[in-house]
Scaffold this motif. Structure first.
Motif, short mmCIF file in Angstrom:
data_model
loop_
_atom_site.label_atom_id
_atom_site.label_comp_id
_atom_site.label_asym_id
_atom_site.label_seq_id
_atom_site.Cartn_x
_atom_site.Cartn_y
_atom_site.Cartn_z
N CYS A 1 0.84 -1.21 0.00
CA CYS A 1 0.00 0.00 0.00
C CYS A 1 0.87 1.25 0.00
O CYS A 1 0.57 2.24 -0.67
CB CYS A 1 -0.90 0.04 1.24
SG CYS A 1 -2.15 -1.24 1.24
N VAL B 1 2.47 2.13 -3.44
CA VAL B 1 1.60 2.79 -4.41
C VAL B 1 0.92 4.03 -3.81
O VAL B 1 -0.01 4.59 -4.38
CB VAL B 1 0.52 1.83 -5.00
CG1 VAL B 1 1.19 0.70 -5.74
CG2 VAL B 1 -0.39 1.30 -3.91
N GLN B 2 1.40 4.43 -2.65
CA GLN B 2 0.91 5.62 -1.96
C GLN B 2 -0.61 5.59 -1.74
O GLN B 2 -1.31 6.59 -1.94
CB GLN B 2 1.32 6.90 -2.71
CG GLN B 2 2.83 6.92 -2.96
CD GLN B 2 3.40 8.32 -3.02
OE1 GLN B 2 2.68 9.26 -3.31
NE2 GLN B 2 4.69 8.45 -2.73
N ASN B 3 -1.07 4.44 -1.31
CA ASN B 3 -2.49 4.26 -1.03
C ASN B 3 -2.75 4.55 0.45
O ASN B 3 -2.55 3.70 1.32
CB ASN B 3 -2.87 2.80 -1.38
CG ASN B 3 -4.29 2.43 -1.00
OD1 ASN B 3 -5.05 3.25 -0.47
ND2 ASN B 3 -4.68 1.20 -1.27
N ARG B 4 -3.19 5.76 0.73
CA ARG B 4 -3.38 6.17 2.12
C ARG B 4 -4.44 5.34 2.84
O ARG B 4 -4.24 4.91 3.98
CB ARG B 4 -3.72 7.66 2.20
CG ARG B 4 -3.93 8.14 3.64
CD ARG B 4 -4.20 9.63 3.69
NE ARG B 4 -4.56 10.02 5.05
CZ ARG B 4 -5.81 10.12 5.50
NH1 ARG B 4 -6.83 9.86 4.70
NH2 ARG B 4 -6.06 10.49 6.76
N GLU B 5 -5.55 5.12 2.16
CA GLU B 5 -6.64 4.33 2.76
C GLU B 5 -6.15 2.92 3.12
O GLU B 5 -6.42 2.41 4.21
CB GLU B 5 -7.84 4.22 1.80
CG GLU B 5 -8.64 5.50 1.68
CD GLU B 5 -9.21 5.96 3.00
OE1 GLU B 5 -9.07 7.16 3.30
OE2 GLU B 5 -9.75 5.12 3.76
N GLY B 6 -5.47 2.33 2.17
CA GLY B 6 -4.91 0.99 2.39
C GLY B 6 -3.94 0.98 3.56
O GLY B 6 -3.95 0.07 4.39
N CYS B 7 -3.11 2.01 3.62
CA CYS B 7 -2.15 2.13 4.71
C CYS B 7 -2.86 2.23 6.05
O CYS B 7 -2.46 1.59 7.03
CB CYS B 7 -1.26 3.36 4.51
SG CYS B 7 0.03 3.12 3.28
#
Lengths: 210, 156
Positions: free
Chosen positions: B106, B109-115
């Motif tokens: 996460c 791919v700079q996925n904040r929600e996922g993080c």
């Protein structure tokens, strides 16, 4: 009547993580080594008595403490394990000290670079007791050299490299017959390390055995 | 034959095996136990305690880095995940380690929600493991206090 005490091997362990230092220290102690831990490459050089080369008063002093092996993490802020390796190998006073690199990442180019620069072994973290026992032959060499003896034939038989340089197209099946003491991490590293025909002849004829 | 000790030892063994079977622990925990001996009877407990402290600290810093959606410091988060993955791997904390693997993806791919989801999961998993290991160490203490020895447990 004099007492003959066998001195333990003294290892200098370098890692910026307190957790990892604690782990490697215990692993080495369990293998009957004396351990000194430091948290950076520059502290390691200080401990050895080797000052930084950009120091105008730089003088390579005698090794203050006898170190039989340096084991260092690769990824460290400031001086990396690779930088430390280079500095040790470039120093006439300390280049005979075997250096082992540890890393949590399996990066074939990184592994090759370290081995080419003179690292004896490259361990993938988490390091296990079985890995640490592989260090003994390397440390024995320094003691034997100091005593002016040539390494015995036995040493070659027990010297088992962690990384076996395989051609890229090596069949996976043949690896299944190899030593089960190798962790799957290292096996993965073996598969991916690119054979560059480097000049480390002592490893060419040695195969890992079951 | 001291049956209290035998009972406790059996309980300990079963509990430890269940932790492996349920995926909380992996082979690296076995490696860790090998490093403990009469000279260092608290080694595992100390290392594990260090690990949980690390978890707590890293989760806090990562949480702060992820706080503002318009200004996420993914480098910081990545560094935190890297450290957590390393130490969980060294300790044998299998579930925590596995969340870190997803967490890293996460982050990459700079996925904040996922993080944020992974952060929550990591928090849950480390706390869960902390409770389980505390129970295990308590069993160990009870065995020792009853005059018994901690059994060697072989995990196949």
């Amino acid at each position: 009547m004099g007492m003959i005490t066998e001195s333990k091997f003294h290892v200098l362990a370098v890692d910026d993580s307190l957790f990892d230092r604690k782990m490697i220290e215990r692993l080495l102690q369990k293998s009957s080594c004396q351990v000194t831990t430091v948290d950076s490459g520059s502290k390691a050089l200080e401990f050895l008595g080797l000052r930084e080369s950009n120091d105008p008063n730089a003088v390579e002093t005698h090794q203050e403490v006898e170190i039989n092996l340096i084991i260092t993490d690769y990824c460290m802020p400031g001086m990396t394990g690779y930088d430390l390796l280079k500095k040790v190998k470039e120093s006439s006073a300390f280049k005979s000290i075997p250096v082992v690199i540890m890393s949590s990442e399996n990066v074939p180019a990184r592994i090759s670079r370290c081995l080419e620069e003179g690292a004896e072994e490259f361990f993938l973290k988490p390091v296990k007791l079985a890995d640490v026992t592989k260090l003994k032959p390397h440390m024995m060499k320094t003691k034997l050299k100091k005593e002016g003896e040539k390494p015995s034939e036995e040493e070659n038989a027990t010297l088992k490299p962690v990384i076996e340089i395989l051609p890229l197209h090596q069949e996976l099946e043949s690896e299944q017959h190899e030593s089960s003491t190798l962790s799957s991490n290292k096996r993965k590293a073996m598969e991916e390390v690119i054979s560059t025909g480097r000049s480390r002849p002592k490893y060419n004829d040695i195969t890992t055995s079951v | 034959m001291n049956t209290v000790v035998a009972q406790l030892q059996r309980q300990f063994q079963d509990y430890l095996v269940s932790l492996y079977q349920q995926g909380f622990l992996d082979n690296q925990f076995t490696e860790l136990r090998k490093l403990q001996d009469e000279g260092t009877p608290d080694f595992v407990a100390e290392v594990v305690s260090l690990f949980f402290d690390d978890c707590s600290k890293l989760i806090n810093t990562m949480s702060r880095s992820l706080e503002r959606p318009e200004n996420v410091d993914f480098k910081q988060v990545d560094s935190g995940v890297h450290q957590l993955k390393g130490s969980s791997s060294s300790v044998g904390a299998r579930r925590v380690k596995n969340v870190c693997i997803s967490f890293k993806e996460c982050c990459d791919v700079q996925n904040r929600e996922g993080c944020l989801r992974c952060l929550q999961q990591v928090d849950y998993e480390y706390k869960m493991l902390k409770t389980k290991l505390q129970d295990l160490f308590n069993l160990e203490q009870r065995i020792l206090q009853a005059g018994g020895m901690i059994p060697q447990v072989n995990i196949s």
